[in-house]
Design a protein around this motif. Sequence first.
Motif, PDB file in Angstrom:
ATOM      1  N   UNK A 255     -17.064  12.284   9.601  1.00  0.00           N
ATOM      2  CA  UNK A 255     -17.644  13.864  10.402  1.00  0.00           C
ATOM      3  C   UNK A 255     -19.217  13.311   8.985  1.00  0.00           C
ATOM      4  N   UNK A 256     -19.126  12.613   8.200  1.00  0.00           N
ATOM      5  CA  UNK A 256     -20.430  13.349   7.753  1.00  0.00           C
ATOM      6  C   UNK A 256     -21.820  12.593   8.520  1.00  0.00           C
ATOM      7  N   UNK A 257     -21.674  11.590   9.203  1.00  0.00           N
ATOM      8  CA  UNK A 257     -22.753  11.133   9.700  1.00  0.00           C
ATOM      9  C   UNK A 257     -22.666  11.230  11.021  1.00  0.00           C
ATOM     10  N   UNK A 258     -21.387  12.266  11.660  1.00  0.00           N
ATOM     11  CA  UNK A 258     -21.587  12.553  12.954  1.00  0.00           C
ATOM     12  C   UNK A 258     -23.492  13.005  13.873  1.00  0.00           C
ATOM     13  N   UNK A 259     -23.334  14.460  13.081  1.00  0.00           N
ATOM     14  CA  UNK A 259     -24.423  14.372  13.334  1.00  0.00           C
ATOM     15  C   UNK A 259     -25.299  13.816  13.768  1.00  0.00           C
ATOM     16  N   UNK A 260     -25.757  12.775  12.569  1.00  0.00           N
ATOM     17  CA  UNK A 260     -26.798  11.784  12.466  1.00  0.00           C
ATOM     18  C   UNK A 260     -26.530  10.857  13.595  1.00  0.00           C
ATOM     19  N   UNK A 261     -25.819  11.082  14.258  1.00  0.00           N
ATOM     20  CA  UNK A 261     -25.134  10.065  14.980  1.00  0.00           C
ATOM     21  C   UNK A 261     -25.388   8.386  14.923  1.00  0.00           C
ATOM     22  N   UNK A 262     -25.173   8.366  13.800  1.00  0.00           N
ATOM     23  CA  UNK A 262     -24.949   6.879  12.600  1.00  0.00           C
ATOM     24  C   UNK A 262     -23.834   5.843  13.402  1.00  0.00           C
ATOM     25  N   UNK A 263     -24.671   4.942  13.485  1.00  0.00           N
ATOM     26  CA  UNK A 263     -23.381   3.419  13.346  1.00  0.00           C
ATOM     27  C   UNK A 263     -22.635   3.732  12.137  1.00  0.00           C
ATOM     28  N   UNK A 264     -21.214   3.321  12.314  1.00  0.00           N
ATOM     29  CA  UNK A 264     -20.344   2.921  11.221  1.00  0.00           C
ATOM     30  C   UNK A 264     -19.748   2.078  11.433  1.00  0.00           C
ATOM     31  N   UNK A 265     -19.511   1.249  10.390  1.00  0.00           N
ATOM     32  CA  UNK A 265     -18.141  -0.365  10.209  1.00  0.00           C
ATOM     33  C   UNK A 265     -17.111   0.739   9.836  1.00  0.00           C
ATOM     34  N   UNK A 266     -16.108   0.265  10.038  1.00  0.00           N
ATOM     35  CA  UNK A 266     -14.829   0.583   8.669  1.00  0.00           C
ATOM     36  C   UNK A 266     -13.527   0.183   8.599  1.00  0.00           C
ATOM     37  N   UNK A 267     -13.871  -0.578   7.860  1.00  0.00           N
ATOM     38  CA  UNK A 267     -12.279  -1.484   7.167  1.00  0.00           C
ATOM     39  C   UNK A 267     -11.479  -0.497   6.237  1.00  0.00           C
ATOM     40  N   UNK A 268     -10.177  -0.012   6.951  1.00  0.00           N
ATOM     41  CA  UNK A 268      -9.411   0.999   6.227  1.00  0.00           C
ATOM     42  C   UNK A 268      -8.049   0.738   6.244  1.00  0.00           C
ATOM     43  N   UNK A 269      -6.793   1.191   6.041  1.00  0.00           N
ATOM     44  CA  UNK A 269      -6.029   1.329   5.474  1.00  0.00           C
ATOM     45  C   UNK A 269      -4.992  -0.004   6.205  1.00  0.00           C
ATOM     46  N   UNK A 270      -3.703  -0.068   5.701  1.00  0.00           N
ATOM     47  CA  UNK A 270      -3.136  -1.136   6.878  1.00  0.00           C
ATOM     48  C   UNK A 270      -1.126  -0.205   5.800  1.00  0.00           C
ATOM     49  N   UNK A 271      -0.239  -0.859   6.941  1.00  0.00           N
ATOM     50  CA  UNK A 271       0.999  -0.506   6.348  1.00  0.00           C
ATOM     51  C   UNK A 271       1.815  -2.167   7.278  1.00  0.00           C
ATOM     52  N   UNK A 272       0.606  -3.662   6.955  1.00  0.00           N
ATOM     53  CA  UNK A 272       1.090  -3.974   7.476  1.00  0.00           C
ATOM     54  C   UNK A 272       2.233  -4.506   7.631  1.00  0.00           C
ATOM     55  N   UNK A 273       2.838  -5.416   8.664  1.00  0.00           N
ATOM     56  CA  UNK A 273       4.447  -7.195   8.624  1.00  0.00           C
ATOM     57  C   UNK A 273       4.286  -7.765   8.656  1.00  0.00           C
ATOM     58  N   UNK A 274       4.941  -8.031   8.034  1.00  0.00           N
ATOM     59  CA  UNK A 274       5.640 -10.171   8.597  1.00  0.00           C
ATOM     60  C   UNK A 274       6.848  -9.852   8.375  1.00  0.00           C
ATOM     61  N   UNK A 275       7.212 -10.589   9.913  1.00  0.00           N
ATOM     62  CA  UNK A 275       7.967 -10.775  10.348  1.00  0.00           C
ATOM     63  C   UNK A 275       8.412 -11.932  10.438  1.00  0.00           C
ATOM     64  N   UNK A 276       9.804 -12.542   9.650  1.00  0.00           N
ATOM     65  CA  UNK A 276      10.544 -13.250  10.049  1.00  0.00           C
ATOM     66  C   UNK A 276      11.392 -14.055  10.996  1.00  0.00           C
ATOM     67  N   UNK A 277      11.301 -14.945  11.511  1.00  0.00           N
ATOM     68  CA  UNK A 277      12.080 -15.429  12.629  1.00  0.00           C
ATOM     69  C   UNK A 277      13.258 -16.267  11.615  1.00  0.00           C
ATOM     70  N   UNK A 278      14.779 -16.530  12.083  1.00  0.00           N
ATOM     71  CA  UNK A 278      15.332 -17.623  12.276  1.00  0.00           C
ATOM     72  C   UNK A 278      15.144 -18.333  12.008  1.00  0.00           C
ATOM     73  N   UNK A 279      14.377 -19.158  13.113  1.00  0.00           N
ATOM     74  CA  UNK A 279      13.373 -20.187  13.581  1.00  0.00           C
ATOM     75  C   UNK A 279      12.255 -20.777  12.422  1.00  0.00           C
ATOM     76  N   UNK A 280      12.186 -20.221  11.378  1.00  0.00           N
ATOM     77  CA  UNK A 280      11.278 -20.399  10.326  1.00  0.00           C
ATOM     78  C   UNK A 280      11.259 -21.449   9.466  1.00  0.00           C
ATOM     79  N   UNK A 281      10.155 -22.096   8.968  1.00  0.00           N
ATOM     80  CA  UNK A 281      10.097 -22.972   7.793  1.00  0.00           C
ATOM     81  C   UNK A 281      10.563 -21.671   6.334  1.00  0.00           C
ATOM     82  N   UNK A 282      12.201 -21.457   6.194  1.00  0.00           N
ATOM     83  CA  UNK A 282      12.705 -20.812   5.177  1.00  0.00           C
ATOM     84  C   UNK A 282      12.068 -20.821   3.926  1.00  0.00           C
TER      85      UNK A 282
END
Length: 499
Positions: A255-282
């Motif tokens: 919002x703060x940079x919108x008026x100046x139409x500045x380029x932004x690069x955002x690396x923000x939050x996450x709620x990452x998953x891990x998925x373990x299939x039965x055929x994996x190396x336990x």
Amino acid sequence: MDQTSQASTDNAAQGRTVLRNYVDGEFLSSDRTFLNINPVDGSVIAEVSEADQATVDRAVQAAQRALSGPWGKLSVQERAAMLHKVADGIEARFEEFVAAEVADTGRPVQQARTLDIARAVANFRTFADLAKTANTDLYEMHTADGAGALNYTVRKPLGVVGVISPWNLPLLLFTWKVAPALACGNTVVAKPSEESPSSATLLAEVMRDAGIPPGVFNLVHGFGKDSAGEFLTRHPGIAALTFTGESSTGSTIMKAVADGVKEVSFELGGKNAAVVFADSDFDAAVAGVMRSSFTNAGQVCLCSERVYVERPIFDRFVAAMRERVGQLKLGFPHEDGVDMGPLISHGHRDKVLSYYRLAREEGATVVAGGGVPRFGDERDQGAYVEPTIWTGLPDTARCVREEIFGPVCHIAPFDTEDEVVARVNDSDYGLACALWTNNLTRAHRAARRIHVGLVWVNTWYLRDLRTPFGGVKLSGLGREGGRYSLDFYSDVSNICIKL
Ligand SMILES: O=C(O)C(=O)/C=C/C=C/O
């Protein structure tokens, strides 16, 4: 503001070190300071000089001037050579950087050595070399008169880049942005997190000693409202802004940079998953999910706070994780074999503990942890929490949907690939996912179906710095890494020549 040549000074009256800002080649103290606290035992590490609006203005003006000074006249080869000298400088003071990072964050020394500071060196070397070797485009074009035309692309510096970096991997993420920004010929005004100012301040000395001209790299400290971060974000002299941190802050910055139409690069939050299939190396999957859930006390934007395990191995997997969590060694950073340190601050610990309480209210089964460890020594004044595992919550639970950013994961069973892909994608975030399976076809198929920026298969946080890094949805905007960084930190122009 008194100007000196050192990054820090001793406040004799208080017997404390005072970290300074770095503007136009000078270290500046200020009459306003804030305390930098060691999260291992709550002790004061240093006072930090806060940059006011005038200091941020001075930094931006110095950075603008530097663009047309010696720095702006360097060839990309000369610039790259200077960035390698910065990397050499970090290596020459490696243990000082390790000590600074450990003091601010309480992380195990081994992690600071092998990850945080090692990656800072790698970031400078990688982008120095990428800038030298990156190609651009050329398109030969047919024209009606038969003579044709040539289209070629050039990358030019954006100008002054604003960098706002987080406390979880302080120097790694600070240099992940500063290195490519400088490699592309820009100048920088950077604000490290108030929770982890030490390593960035030391880097300013290394920059100066490596011969980076005054004004090319500037460092300003601050936090909260009406502070250096906001002054930087709103400053008309900033051409682009790169930020890593919470999604809500990213939205505020946007919002703060919108008026100046500045380029932004955002690396923000996450709620990452891990998925373990039965055929994996336990065993590999257990070890991998332990890493992806508890590394850095869960304070990595890529950590798995949601774990889905195929039903046939669910009970066995939960039991194995409970056993491994019980073996995690919480301790002082310098202790041999310590796996996990404290969270970054008491404030952040309060947030994580609020989710530990909420989980019980939402009906979780607490398989391990869920509280605060008692050491019987000064660590009880630190910000430690127990590594924690939950089961039994519905996908709608807040603890399964909201980013906690602590050493905790919720493990749920699933029955089919379609079901788990849908559940993984049912999130406001989309940063990373770790898949564990030995079925190659499934690995490729599922990885493409999951809506995130980064998928790891049978590993986690294995990084090739040439690859794109970033997330979708609330996890961010844009990609950095490899030529993606070169494109973000450059103005890319097309030149069409009629033949
Ligand atoms: O490894 C990287 O380059 C990176 O950006 C890591 C980000 C972690 C955020 O918490």
